[in-house]
Design a protein around this motif. Sequence first.
Motif: not given
Length: 59
Positions: A3-9, A11-12, A14, A16
């Motif tokens: 979930k953190t990787i998805e959120d950061r993706s 937000a940037n 990118d 996911y």
Amino acid sequence: MNKTIEDRSIANGDKYVPMAQVVEKNEEQYVPNPEDIHLNLKGYQVVAKEFWKNIDKLE
């Protein structure tokens, strides 16, 4: 963690590409050692195929 990787993706800006459902369909085949998070060759091939599906959409 996913979930953190998805959120950061997102937000940037990118893309996911979720893999959990793809791997879970044949988890015993793709992750032969439940004590090891790493996929085997077949599992990584399935994951790569999912990435390519999304890359093709970008072109």
